[in-house]
Design a protein around this motif. Structure first.
Motif, PDB file in Angstrom:
ATOM      1  N   TYR A 140       0.862  -1.181   0.000  1.00  0.00           N
ATOM      2  CA  TYR A 140       0.000   0.000   0.000  1.00  0.00           C
ATOM      3  C   TYR A 140       0.895   1.227   0.000  1.00  0.00           C
ATOM      4  CZ  TYR A 140      -3.598  -3.326   1.408  1.00  0.00           C
ATOM      5  OH  TYR A 140      -4.449  -4.394   1.458  1.00  0.00           O
ATOM      6  N   LYS A 141       0.436   2.283  -0.624  1.00  0.00           N
ATOM      7  CA  LYS A 141       1.235   3.496  -0.701  1.00  0.00           C
ATOM      8  C   LYS A 141       0.379   4.685  -0.286  1.00  0.00           C
ATOM      9  CE  LYS A 141       3.947   6.219  -3.936  1.00  0.00           C
ATOM     10  NZ  LYS A 141       4.433   6.352  -5.301  1.00  0.00           N
ATOM     11  N   ASN A 142       0.946   5.530   0.567  1.00  0.00           N
ATOM     12  CA  ASN A 142       0.270   6.782   0.916  1.00  0.00           C
ATOM     13  C   ASN A 142       0.434   7.749  -0.240  1.00  0.00           C
ATOM     14  OD1 ASN A 142      -0.436   5.945   3.491  1.00  0.00           O
ATOM     15  ND2 ASN A 142       1.442   6.712   4.407  1.00  0.00           N
ATOM     16  N   HIS A 143      -0.625   8.434  -0.575  1.00  0.00           N
ATOM     17  CA  HIS A 143      -0.541   9.446  -1.626  1.00  0.00           C
ATOM     18  C   HIS A 143      -0.022  10.761  -1.068  1.00  0.00           C
ATOM     19  CE1 HIS A 143      -2.319   6.770  -4.512  1.00  0.00           C
ATOM     20  NE2 HIS A 143      -3.251   6.480  -3.634  1.00  0.00           N
ATOM     21  N   ILE A 144      -0.165  10.932   0.253  1.00  0.00           N
ATOM     22  CA  ILE A 144       0.339  12.107   0.947  1.00  0.00           C
ATOM     23  C   ILE A 144       1.071  11.614   2.188  1.00  0.00           C
ATOM     24  CG2 ILE A 144      -0.267  14.285   2.078  1.00  0.00           C
ATOM     25  CD1 ILE A 144      -3.009  14.073   0.698  1.00  0.00           C
ATOM     26  N   ASN A 145       2.227  12.190   2.486  1.00  0.00           N
ATOM     27  CA  ASN A 145       2.959  11.826   3.697  1.00  0.00           C
ATOM     28  C   ASN A 145       2.272  12.478   4.896  1.00  0.00           C
ATOM     29  OD1 ASN A 145       4.666  11.315   5.803  1.00  0.00           O
ATOM     30  ND2 ASN A 145       6.506  12.045   4.769  1.00  0.00           N
ATOM     31  N   GLU A 146       1.525  11.658   5.657  1.00  0.00           N
ATOM     32  CA  GLU A 146       0.825  12.152   6.835  1.00  0.00           C
ATOM     33  C   GLU A 146       1.567  11.823   8.120  1.00  0.00           C
ATOM     34  OE1 GLU A 146      -3.627  11.862   6.590  1.00  0.00           O
ATOM     35  OE2 GLU A 146      -3.063  10.381   5.074  1.00  0.00           O
ATOM     36  N   GLY A 147       2.723  11.208   8.000  1.00  0.00           N
ATOM     37  CA  GLY A 147       3.517  10.885   9.173  1.00  0.00           C
ATOM     38  C   GLY A 147       3.337   9.452   9.649  1.00  0.00           C
ATOM     39  N   CYS A 148       4.173   9.099  10.601  1.00  0.00           N
ATOM     40  CA  CYS A 148       4.235   7.726  11.112  1.00  0.00           C
ATOM     41  C   CYS A 148       2.938   7.304  11.808  1.00  0.00           C
ATOM     42  CB  CYS A 148       5.425   7.625  12.070  1.00  0.00           C
ATOM     43  SG  CYS A 148       5.729   5.973  12.662  1.00  0.00           S
ATOM     44  N   GLY A 149       2.378   8.171  12.642  1.00  0.00           N
ATOM     45  CA  GLY A 149       1.160   7.825  13.375  1.00  0.00           C
ATOM     46  C   GLY A 149       0.012   7.474  12.450  1.00  0.00           C
ATOM     47  N   ALA A 150      -0.216   8.299  11.458  1.00  0.00           N
ATOM     48  CA  ALA A 150      -1.306   8.060  10.504  1.00  0.00           C
ATOM     49  C   ALA A 150      -1.056   6.793   9.688  1.00  0.00           C
ATOM     50  CB  ALA A 150      -1.469   9.267   9.581  1.00  0.00           C
ATOM     51  N   THR A 151       0.190   6.578   9.284  1.00  0.00           N
ATOM     52  CA  THR A 151       0.515   5.397   8.481  1.00  0.00           C
ATOM     53  C   THR A 151       0.323   4.119   9.277  1.00  0.00           C
ATOM     54  OG1 THR A 151       2.040   6.642   7.100  1.00  0.00           O
ATOM     55  CG2 THR A 151       2.350   4.245   7.177  1.00  0.00           C
ATOM     56  N   LYS A 152       0.827   4.089  10.505  1.00  0.00           N
ATOM     57  CA  LYS A 152       0.683   2.880  11.311  1.00  0.00           C
ATOM     58  C   LYS A 152      -0.780   2.625  11.673  1.00  0.00           C
ATOM     59  CE  LYS A 152       5.354   2.361  12.976  1.00  0.00           C
ATOM     60  NZ  LYS A 152       6.255   2.172  14.103  1.00  0.00           N
ATOM     61  N   GLU A 179      -8.273   3.292  21.790  1.00  0.00           N
ATOM     62  CA  GLU A 179      -8.609   4.362  20.849  1.00  0.00           C
ATOM     63  C   GLU A 179      -7.691   4.329  19.630  1.00  0.00           C
ATOM     64  OE1 GLU A 179      -6.119   7.987  22.878  1.00  0.00           O
ATOM     65  OE2 GLU A 179      -8.105   7.533  23.636  1.00  0.00           O
ATOM     66  N   GLY A 180      -6.731   3.424  19.628  1.00  0.00           N
ATOM     67  CA  GLY A 180      -5.838   3.266  18.490  1.00  0.00           C
ATOM     68  C   GLY A 180      -4.693   4.257  18.507  1.00  0.00           C
ATOM     69  N   ILE A 181      -3.854   4.116  17.522  1.00  0.00           N
ATOM     70  CA  ILE A 181      -2.700   4.998  17.390  1.00  0.00           C
ATOM     71  C   ILE A 181      -3.190   6.405  17.061  1.00  0.00           C
ATOM     72  CG2 ILE A 181      -0.678   5.517  15.948  1.00  0.00           C
ATOM     73  CD1 ILE A 181      -0.337   2.479  15.606  1.00  0.00           C
ATOM     74  N   ASN A 182      -2.626   7.370  17.739  1.00  0.00           N
ATOM     75  CA  ASN A 182      -2.966   8.759  17.493  1.00  0.00           C
ATOM     76  C   ASN A 182      -2.353   9.173  16.158  1.00  0.00           C
ATOM     77  OD1 ASN A 182      -3.054  11.554  17.357  1.00  0.00           O
ATOM     78  ND2 ASN A 182      -2.643  11.841  19.528  1.00  0.00           N
ATOM     79  N   PRO A 183      -3.164   9.459  15.133  1.00  0.00           N
ATOM     80  CA  PRO A 183      -2.614   9.787  13.816  1.00  0.00           C
ATOM     81  C   PRO A 183      -1.862  11.119  13.777  1.00  0.00           C
ATOM     82  CG  PRO A 183      -4.981  10.115  13.818  1.00  0.00           C
ATOM     83  CD  PRO A 183      -4.619   9.490  15.147  1.00  0.00           C
ATOM     84  N   ALA A 219       7.140   9.156  19.313  1.00  0.00           N
ATOM     85  CA  ALA A 219       6.604   8.333  20.412  1.00  0.00           C
ATOM     86  C   ALA A 219       5.356   7.554  19.998  1.00  0.00           C
ATOM     87  CB  ALA A 219       6.326   9.182  21.653  1.00  0.00           C
ATOM     88  N   VAL A 220       5.197   7.323  18.711  1.00  0.00           N
ATOM     89  CA  VAL A 220       4.043   6.575  18.204  1.00  0.00           C
ATOM     90  C   VAL A 220       4.024   5.178  18.804  1.00  0.00           C
ATOM     91  CG1 VAL A 220       2.984   5.588  16.133  1.00  0.00           C
ATOM     92  CG2 VAL A 220       3.941   7.900  16.071  1.00  0.00           C
ATOM     93  N   ASP A 221       5.173   4.510  18.787  1.00  0.00           N
ATOM     94  CA  ASP A 221       5.222   3.143  19.293  1.00  0.00           C
ATOM     95  C   ASP A 221       4.975   3.095  20.794  1.00  0.00           C
ATOM     96  OD1 ASP A 221       5.682   1.924  16.790  1.00  0.00           O
ATOM     97  OD2 ASP A 221       7.786   2.494  16.909  1.00  0.00           O
ATOM     98  N   GLN A 222       5.555   3.998  21.549  1.00  0.00           N
ATOM     99  CA  GLN A 222       5.360   4.005  22.991  1.00  0.00           C
ATOM    100  C   GLN A 222       3.884   4.219  23.326  1.00  0.00           C
ATOM    101  OE1 GLN A 222       7.844   5.415  21.393  1.00  0.00           O
ATOM    102  NE2 GLN A 222       9.680   4.602  22.327  1.00  0.00           N
ATOM    103  N   ASP A 223       3.220   5.090  22.607  1.00  0.00           N
ATOM    104  CA  ASP A 223       1.798   5.322  22.801  1.00  0.00           C
ATOM    105  C   ASP A 223       1.024   4.013  22.590  1.00  0.00           C
ATOM    106  OD1 ASP A 223      -0.595   7.089  23.037  1.00  0.00           O
ATOM    107  OD2 ASP A 223      -0.864   6.587  20.927  1.00  0.00           O
ATOM    108  N   ARG A 224       1.354   3.307  21.524  1.00  0.00           N
ATOM    109  CA  ARG A 224       0.682   2.032  21.217  1.00  0.00           C
ATOM    110  C   ARG A 224       0.979   0.993  22.280  1.00  0.00           C
ATOM    111  NH1 ARG A 224       3.228  -1.836  18.134  1.00  0.00           N
ATOM    112  NH2 ARG A 224       4.531  -0.174  17.341  1.00  0.00           N
ATOM    113  N   TYR A 225       2.244   0.874  22.707  1.00  0.00           N
ATOM    114  CA  TYR A 225       2.602  -0.103  23.738  1.00  0.00           C
ATOM    115  C   TYR A 225       1.754   0.097  24.984  1.00  0.00           C
ATOM    116  CZ  TYR A 225       7.098  -0.356  21.132  1.00  0.00           C
ATOM    117  OH  TYR A 225       8.064  -0.470  20.187  1.00  0.00           O
TER     118      TYR A 225
END
Length: 139
Positions: free
Chosen positions: A10-22, A115-119, A124-130
Motif C-alpha cells: 500500500y502506498k500513501n498518496h500524501i505523507n501524513e507521518g508515522c502515526g497516521a501510516t501505522k 482508541e488506536g494509534i494517534n494519527p 513516540a508513536v510506538d510508545q503510545d501504542r505499547y
C-alpha cells in the motif's frame, strides 16, 4: 513479495507521518497478531514463529516483544542493546520511560479495544501504542 499473495503493498498518496501510516496499517491487517517492523530494523527468521508460540502457550498475553541486538552493516549481531528492560505490567505502574523500540507483536482484538494509534503523533508513536495495548494485559 512478487507472486506471494500473502504480501500486499500500500502506498500513501500524501505523507501524513508515522502515526497516521501505522494507524492505517491496522485497518488493512487481516491477521489476529499484528506487528510493525521499521525500515531500519531487521528480525531473525524465527522471530515470528517464537512470538506465535508464546501466544499459543499462554492465550492470556496481549503482546510480545524482542530483545534488541545492535548489528554491523551486514546485520551481524554485535551486542545486546543494554537499555532493553523487562516490562513490569500492573494497574499502577509501567516501567517508564519504556525502554524498548524494536519488534513488538500484539493481538489485533486488543488494539481494537483501544482508541488506536494517534494519527497526529510525529514521535513516540510506538510508545503510545505499547501503553494502550499493555493496559489490557494481566498485571
Amino acid at each position: 513479495m512478487g507472486d506471494d499473495d500473502r504480501f500486499k503493498l500500500y502506498k500513501n498518496h500524501i505523507n501524513e507521518g508515522c502515526g497516521a501510516t501505522k494507524r492505517k496499517c491496522i485497518e488493512y491487517a487481516t491477521g489476529e497478531i499484528c506487528a510493525y517492523l521499521d525500515p531500519d530494523d531487521a528480525i531473525y527468521p524465527i522471530a515470528l514463529e517464537k512470538s506465535i508460540k508464546e501466544y499459543n502457550r499462554n492465550n492470556t498475553i496481549v503482546a510480545t516483544y524482542s530483545r534488541m541486538m545492535m548489528c554491523d552493516e551486514n546485520l551481524n549481531p554485535q551486542k545486546t542493546f543494554a537499555s532493553t528492560k523487562k516490562i513490569y505490567n500492573n494497574e499502577c505502574f509501567f516501567n517508564f520511560p519504556i525502554q524498548f523500540a524494536h519488534f513488538f507483536t500484539f493481538k489485533k482484538e486488543i488494539y481494537l479495544r483501544t482508541e488506536g494509534i494517534n494519527p497526529e503523533l510525529k514521535s513516540a508513536v510506538d510508545q503510545d501504542r505499547y501503553l494502550k495495548i499493555l493496559e489490557h494485559g494481566n498485571p
